[in-house]
Enzyme design. Structure first.
Site, mmCIF file in Angstrom:
data_model
loop_
_atom_site.group_PDB
_atom_site.id
_atom_site.type_symbol
_atom_site.label_atom_id
_atom_site.label_comp_id
_atom_site.label_asym_id
_atom_site.label_seq_id
_atom_site.Cartn_x
_atom_site.Cartn_y
_atom_site.Cartn_z
ATOM 1 N N LYS A 97 0.925 -1.205 -0.130
ATOM 2 C CA LYS A 97 -0.015 0.154 -0.071
ATOM 3 C C LYS A 97 0.901 1.064 0.130
ATOM 4 O O LYS A 97 1.956 1.270 0.873
ATOM 5 C CB LYS A 97 -0.929 -0.186 1.194
ATOM 6 C CG LYS A 97 -1.913 -1.105 1.160
ATOM 7 C CD LYS A 97 -2.989 -1.069 2.263
ATOM 8 C CE LYS A 97 -4.127 -2.067 2.141
ATOM 9 N NZ LYS A 97 -3.513 -3.234 1.978
ATOM 10 N N ASP A 106 -1.675 -2.195 -3.981
ATOM 11 C CA ASP A 106 -3.212 -2.246 -3.540
ATOM 12 C C ASP A 106 -3.748 -0.771 -3.758
ATOM 13 O O ASP A 106 -3.099 -0.045 -3.790
ATOM 14 C CB ASP A 106 -3.322 -2.523 -2.103
ATOM 15 C CG ASP A 106 -2.969 -4.010 -1.698
ATOM 16 O OD1 ASP A 106 -2.801 -4.684 -2.671
ATOM 17 O OD2 ASP A 106 -2.821 -4.395 -0.513
ATOM 18 N N ARG A 150 -5.860 -6.242 -11.004
ATOM 19 C CA ARG A 150 -6.649 -6.854 -10.145
ATOM 20 C C ARG A 150 -7.966 -6.011 -10.008
ATOM 21 O O ARG A 150 -8.049 -4.890 -9.730
ATOM 22 C CB ARG A 150 -6.070 -6.908 -8.742
ATOM 23 C CG ARG A 150 -6.868 -7.674 -7.707
ATOM 24 C CD ARG A 150 -6.462 -7.287 -6.419
ATOM 25 N NE ARG A 150 -5.263 -7.938 -5.845
ATOM 26 C CZ ARG A 150 -4.359 -7.452 -5.021
ATOM 27 N NH1 ARG A 150 -4.778 -6.265 -4.205
ATOM 28 N NH2 ARG A 150 -3.292 -8.042 -4.599
ATOM 29 N N THR A 193 -12.489 -11.718 -5.533
ATOM 30 C CA THR A 193 -13.654 -11.658 -4.924
ATOM 31 C C THR A 193 -13.776 -12.976 -4.396
ATOM 32 O O THR A 193 -13.356 -14.046 -4.836
ATOM 33 C CB THR A 193 -14.855 -11.348 -6.049
ATOM 34 O OG1 THR A 193 -16.010 -11.149 -5.428
ATOM 35 C CG2 THR A 193 -14.700 -12.422 -7.116
ATOM 36 N N HIS A 194 -15.022 -13.081 -3.399
ATOM 37 C CA HIS A 194 -15.415 -14.220 -2.826
ATOM 38 C C HIS A 194 -16.782 -14.503 -2.988
ATOM 39 O O HIS A 194 -17.452 -15.367 -2.632
ATOM 40 C CB HIS A 194 -15.327 -14.340 -1.214
ATOM 41 C CG HIS A 194 -13.757 -13.697 -0.628
ATOM 42 N ND1 HIS A 194 -13.811 -12.209 -0.587
ATOM 43 C CD2 HIS A 194 -12.760 -14.303 -0.500
ATOM 44 C CE1 HIS A 194 -12.426 -12.100 -0.132
ATOM 45 N NE2 HIS A 194 -11.966 -13.398 -0.141
ATOM 46 N N ARG A 240 -11.486 -3.614 8.263
ATOM 47 C CA ARG A 240 -12.074 -3.499 6.904
ATOM 48 C C ARG A 240 -12.428 -5.023 6.883
ATOM 49 O O ARG A 240 -13.631 -5.080 6.160
ATOM 50 C CB ARG A 240 -11.030 -3.258 5.875
ATOM 51 C CG ARG A 240 -10.634 -1.771 5.719
ATOM 52 C CD ARG A 240 -10.115 -1.497 4.470
ATOM 53 N NE ARG A 240 -8.846 -2.097 4.369
ATOM 54 C CZ ARG A 240 -7.639 -1.825 4.706
ATOM 55 N NH1 ARG A 240 -7.724 -0.610 5.415
ATOM 56 N NH2 ARG A 240 -6.528 -2.477 4.601
HETATM 57 P P1 FDA Z 1 -18.960 -9.703 -0.836
HETATM 58 O O1 FDA Z 1 -18.717 -8.663 0.132
HETATM 59 O O2 FDA Z 1 -20.314 -9.618 -1.660
HETATM 60 O O3 FDA Z 1 -18.767 -11.240 -0.364
HETATM 61 C C1 FDA Z 1 -18.896 -12.326 -1.042
HETATM 62 C C2 FDA Z 1 -19.032 -13.270 0.065
HETATM 63 O O4 FDA Z 1 -17.752 -13.403 0.468
HETATM 64 C C3 FDA Z 1 -19.959 -13.186 1.433
HETATM 65 O O5 FDA Z 1 -21.181 -13.471 1.444
HETATM 66 C C4 FDA Z 1 -18.822 -14.012 2.545
HETATM 67 O O6 FDA Z 1 -19.488 -15.170 2.249
HETATM 68 C C5 FDA Z 1 -17.667 -13.721 1.979
HETATM 69 N N1 FDA Z 1 -16.819 -12.633 2.607
HETATM 70 C C6 FDA Z 1 -16.577 -11.442 2.231
HETATM 71 N N2 FDA Z 1 -15.757 -10.656 2.871
HETATM 72 C C7 FDA Z 1 -15.547 -11.476 3.908
HETATM 73 C C8 FDA Z 1 -14.851 -11.324 5.182
HETATM 74 N N3 FDA Z 1 -14.281 -9.948 5.402
HETATM 75 N N4 FDA Z 1 -15.060 -12.202 6.253
HETATM 76 C C9 FDA Z 1 -15.930 -13.332 5.879
HETATM 77 N N5 FDA Z 1 -16.373 -13.580 4.804
HETATM 78 C C10 FDA Z 1 -16.490 -12.553 3.788
HETATM 79 N N6 FDA Z 1 -10.298 -3.717 -1.515
HETATM 80 C C11 FDA Z 1 -9.591 -2.561 -2.080
HETATM 81 O O7 FDA Z 1 -10.416 -1.600 -1.872
HETATM 82 N N7 FDA Z 1 -8.407 -2.321 -2.453
HETATM 83 C C12 FDA Z 1 -7.668 -3.406 -2.750
HETATM 84 O O8 FDA Z 1 -6.485 -3.514 -3.192
HETATM 85 C C13 FDA Z 1 -8.149 -4.859 -2.504
HETATM 86 N N8 FDA Z 1 -7.187 -5.905 -2.589
HETATM 87 C C14 FDA Z 1 -8.027 -7.167 -2.625
HETATM 88 C C15 FDA Z 1 -7.155 -8.226 -2.718
HETATM 89 C C16 FDA Z 1 -7.602 -9.529 -2.628
HETATM 90 C C17 FDA Z 1 -7.091 -10.785 -2.981
HETATM 91 C C18 FDA Z 1 -9.371 -9.580 -2.341
HETATM 92 C C19 FDA Z 1 -10.094 -10.905 -2.195
HETATM 93 C C20 FDA Z 1 -9.948 -8.520 -2.073
HETATM 94 C C21 FDA Z 1 -9.367 -7.365 -2.051
HETATM 95 N N9 FDA Z 1 -10.233 -6.153 -1.505
HETATM 96 C C22 FDA Z 1 -9.457 -4.691 -1.878
HETATM 97 C C23 FDA Z 1 -11.466 -6.052 -0.891
HETATM 98 C C24 FDA Z 1 -12.257 -6.226 -1.644
HETATM 99 O O9 FDA Z 1 -12.504 -4.707 -2.304
HETATM 100 C C25 FDA Z 1 -13.876 -6.391 -0.995
HETATM 101 O O10 FDA Z 1 -13.949 -5.595 0.032
HETATM 102 C C26 FDA Z 1 -13.833 -7.828 -0.352
HETATM 103 O O11 FDA Z 1 -13.056 -8.621 -1.164
HETATM 104 C C27 FDA Z 1 -15.225 -8.336 -0.096
HETATM 105 O O12 FDA Z 1 -15.973 -8.416 -1.171
HETATM 106 P P2 FDA Z 1 -16.253 -9.568 -2.180
HETATM 107 O O13 FDA Z 1 -15.625 -9.391 -3.532
HETATM 108 O O14 FDA Z 1 -15.684 -10.882 -1.516
HETATM 109 O O15 FDA Z 1 -17.878 -9.637 -2.179
#
Ligand code: FDA
Length: 331
Positions: A109, A143, A193, A235-236, A297
């Site tokens: 970062k 990031d 990413r 994403t998850h 976060r």
């Molecule tokens: P969403 O939030 O809709 O979650 C989908 C499902 O995943 C949820 O229903 C739950 O099951 C599970 N889940 C998600 N987050 C969880 C948590 N914290 N604890 C438990 N379960 C959880 N952001 C950013 O602003 N700058 C960046 O550089 C990055 N870099 C980054 C790298 C990587 C490898 C990942 C995976 C994520 C990031 N992020 C990020 C964070 C991203 O922006 C986002 O906030 C999280 O990934 C959660 O969003 P999802 O896409 O997972 O979807």
């Protein structure tokens, strides 16, 4: 959307805003990092405090078939020597990855490198890390932090990219500006990413409804796939992941043309399932003592985590009292 789900989303947004606000409270961070009771919950997301602990975790992930990227935790430094110390830790990490034959890939970062105190210091610090990475063929991902840093982050990456072409940036689907950023990055052949965005942004600059962010994510994901940009989908969200896989299959885009990235400790079931199906899955592996803002976060992303944390804190408190004050940590 029903009244109930709207109310739910508003409540969730309030909680997210509160937790994000707390993530910036340094004094609370200092306190939290000293309280052992927070350890078990933090350990789900953060693999350890030291490089040695991180190397053990990375070795296990590699043995299981995962790619990895390492985040040496830290952000928003307030003094030049802290930025220098962060760069030292990154250099040591990069060299250790190379020596141990582990995945040479780190994420950093810019506020950890002094972006908010001195742009020249930040650039010099990042240049040092880019050179160290280039020396051993390591990939560096910058990031993306909140919207006040978007331009500065993209500009700085463009400036230092020649030092290590194996480097890339992050686009947040929630930001309204992202389609334009993606077009420019595609023209620059930039490794991207794609994530939804972890920061609490104003409605004038970012979509705030989940469904709208999800739609934006899918559109940008499809755009990156169609352009052959070898995107990393961070994403998850299982639904989005299946939609992207479906699109790729229909277009004849093979699984080696993109990868999925997920956070350590989040949706391990989904990580394993994708790996079994032959997709590349990269786990984001954070380590270090400065875990507080990162951890908060993660709490903000999923309010259920907060209830879970409170329950485990209460349980710890009770068992701690029963055991005469000593607390057991479940790893
Ligand atoms: P969403 O939030 O809709 O979650 C989908 C499902 O995943 C949820 O229903 C739950 O099951 C599970 N889940 C998600 N987050 C969880 C948590 N914290 N604890 C438990 N379960 C959880 N952001 C950013 O602003 N700058 C960046 O550089 C990055 N870099 C980054 C790298 C990587 C490898 C990942 C995976 C994520 C990031 N992020 C990020 C964070 C991203 O922006 C986002 O906030 C999280 O990934 C959660 O969003 P999802 O896409 O997972 O979807």
């Amino acid at each position: 959307m029903s009244l109930r789900s709207t109310a739910g989303e508003l409540g969730e947004r309030g909680l997210k805003a509160g937790l994000t606000w707390l993530s910036h409270r340094r004094a609370l961070g200092r306190l939290a990092t000293r309280v052992p009771i927070t350890k078990p919950m933090v350990a789900r997301f953060v693999v350890g405090q030291t490089l040695d602990e991180a190397l053990v975790a990375l070795g296990k992930l590699r043995a299981a078939g995962y790619a990895t990227t390492v985040d040496v935790l830290g952000e928003s430094v307030t003094a030049a020597d802290l930025a220098t110390a962060a760069a030292d830790r990154y250099e040591a990490t990069i060299h250790a990855l190379a020596e141990r034959g582990l995945d040479r890939n780190v994420s950093l970062k810019l506020t950890q490198m002094g972006l908010d105190i001195d742009p020249d210091l930040c650039r010099a610090t990042v240049e040092r890390i880019f050179r160290a990475a280039a020396g051993v063929g390591a990939f560096v991902r910058i990031d993306m932090e909140d919207h006040t840093k978007t331009d500065r982050t993209l500009d700085l990456w463009r400036a230092v990219r020649p030092l290590n072409p194996a480097s890339g940036v992050v686009i947040q689907a929630a930001l309204r500006r992202s389609p334009a950023d993606v077009e420019r990055l595609l023209a620059e052949n930039a490794p991207v990413r794609l994530c939804k965005g972890a920061y609490n942004e104003p409605a004038s600059l970012a979509f705030r409804e989940r469904a709208v962010v999800d739609r934006a994510y899918l559109e940008l994901g499809v755009r990156l796939l169609r352009a052959g940009a070898r995107p990393a989908f961070a994403t998850h969200d299982g639904r989005i992941i299946e939609q992207l896989i479906g699109f790729a299959e229909r277009e004849g885009i093979g699984p080696d043309a993109y990868e999925f990235q997920m956070l350590n400790g989040v949706r391990r079931d989904l990580q394993a399932a994708l790996l079994r199906r032959g997709f590349r899955v990269r786990v984001y592996v954070p380590y270090g003592t400065e875990w507080y803002p990162y951890f908060m976060r993660r709490m903000a992303e999923r309010p259920a985590n907060v209830a879970f944390m409170l329950r485990s804190v209460l349980k710890e408190g009770r068992s701690g009292r029963q055991a005469g004050g000593s607390s057991r940590h479940a790893g």
